[in-house]
Enzyme design. Structure first.
Site, PDB file in Angstrom:
ATOM      1  CG  HIS A 168      -1.822  -1.202   1.245  1.00 45.47           C
ATOM      2  ND1 HIS A 168      -2.280  -1.777   2.409  1.00 45.47           N
ATOM      3  CD2 HIS A 168      -2.373  -1.927   0.231  1.00 45.47           C
ATOM      4  CE1 HIS A 168      -3.068  -2.794   2.117  1.00 45.47           C
ATOM      5  NE2 HIS A 168      -3.134  -2.899   0.804  1.00 45.47           N
ATOM      6  CD  GLU A 341      -1.229  -3.294   9.335  1.00 46.71           C
ATOM      7  OE1 GLU A 341      -0.999  -2.082   9.102  1.00 46.71           O
ATOM      8  OE2 GLU A 341      -1.778  -4.056   8.512  1.00 46.71           O
TER       9      GLU A 341
END
Length: 382
Positions: A168, A341
């Protein structure tokens, strides 16, 4: 002074609604070029030095992850080197950035950008080391290079550790993480002579793709490539036309095999560093889940920024789990395979009023990750 807003540069993205006065600027967060995702912004404002500035993001409440604006502060920079947080508020519909810039020109972004120039410099610096080599795996949709860095000398008996980042593209903290990890692994700067790096490379080879999505990065996309593909949903059946980036990297992993795999990301809403594993994924055994939990404990010991209380619920991705990189690799190779993350906001456990979560903290976490990987390798041999 006349206010001027621009975004025609690497990773730039914003839509200007009005900018007649510094204290009443209105903008809209742009969608990814070929998809409906909208969250990333990066733009320059000129003509506002010493003047109270108020920038209203009119469509914040209609973006892809509106919870991402809760307790969030935008980042700003005068020189594109030092990025700091600026006062930001969100009322559930619009987001407002209000501060008085010290200089005429200021850059604003969703998170500290990682430029293409820095990416190319990272690749060049790495291949200058006798420990590393660089090669092209193929091209992206727009014809940009998909570059693999190999650190360590491959030979029989060594473990193969894969690290990929920025599937991403707007999750720029992922490439900052990789930079910090590589600096330690290659003994750069203060890491010269680090015994951990030498020990790791005695037993393992690291395969690193610092930027999985160079097209999306250049275009100022949050999550997708030039065709609108979300690369972290392409791993089960990557299409050489729609998602050549995954196609090339997956083929390279098949050629080497994989003993550990880490996919590095950022999360819009959760203000924590956490791991996402295979809990709730079909076929995940108790042995696999126990190994993932043990690695989390090792990372927690290695970095005070990591925690395991907050994260995604088990089975979050449901039937599409095997379309995700870390789930597909875990299923294909039966190895430790995790998604890491980091926050776009701050780390709620250890907040930093000036910088929030930043490129520097992401890089420090990347260096610390090597300690956890070493501990895991030793446990596997026991």
């Amino acid at each position: 002074m006349t206010v001027h807003i621009s975004s025609k540069f690497d990773s730039g993205a914003i839509e200007v609604v009005s900018a007649a006065r510094a204290d009443d600027i209105h903008v809209r967060i742009a969608k990814d070029g070929a998809a409906e995702f909208a969250q990333w912004f990066h733009f320059r404002v000129q003509g506002i030095g010493g003047v109270p500035c108020r920038i209203v993001f009119d469509n914040a409440g209609q973006t892809s992850y509106p919870r991402g604006w809760e307790n969030y502060r935008a980042v700003a920079s005068y020189d594109r080197v030092t990025w700091f947080r600026v006062p930001t508020s969100y009322d559930g519909q619009v987001m407002t950035v209000a501060f008085t810039p010290a200089h005429d020109s200021v850059y604003l972004a969703y998170f500290e950008p990682y430029s293409d120039e820095r990416h190319l410099a990272l690749l060049g610096t790495a291949q200058n080391s006798p420990l590393a080599s660089s090669r092209s795996l193929g091209q992206s949709v727009d014809g940009r290079d998909m570059t693999l860095l190999t650190v360590g000398e491959p030979r029989a008996g060594k473990r193969h550790i894969w690290v990929i980042a920025r599937q991403h593209p707007g999750e720029t903290m992922a490439e900052w993480f990789v930079e910090g990890m590589l600096r330690r692994l290659l003994g750069a700067g203060d890491w010269a002579g680090d015994p951990l790096a030498a020990a790791l490379l005695d037993e393992a080879v690291f395969y690193v793709v610092p930027n999985m999505n160079p097209d999306g990065s250049a275009r100022g996309n949050l999550r997708t490539n030039a065709t609108g593909a979300n690369l972290n949903r392409e791993w089960l059946t990557p299409d050489p036309v729609r998602s050549p980036e995954v196609h090339h990297v997956r083929a390279a992993i098949e050629s080497t095999g994989c003993d550990m795999f880490f996919d590095i990301h950022g999360d819009e809403a959760l203000p924590y560093v956490f791991l996402a594993g295979n809990d709730g994924v079909e076929g995940a055994t108790q042995a696999v889940l126990a190994r993932e939990k043990a690695f989390g404990e090792r990372l927690k010991a290695a970095s005070l920024d990591f925690q395991d209380k907050f994260g995604y619920p088990p089975g979050k991705h449901g039937p599409e789990s095997f379309k995700l990189a870390s789930k597909w690799v875990a299923h294909r190779f039966g190895c430790l395979s995790l998604t890491l993350e980091m926050p776009f906001k701050d780390n709620a456990n250890r907040p930093d009023p000036q910088f929030g979560w930043s490129g520097a903290r992401s890089a420090a976490l990347g260096a610390s990750m090597l300690t956890a990987i070493w501990a895991q390798m030793q446990a596997d041999q026991a």
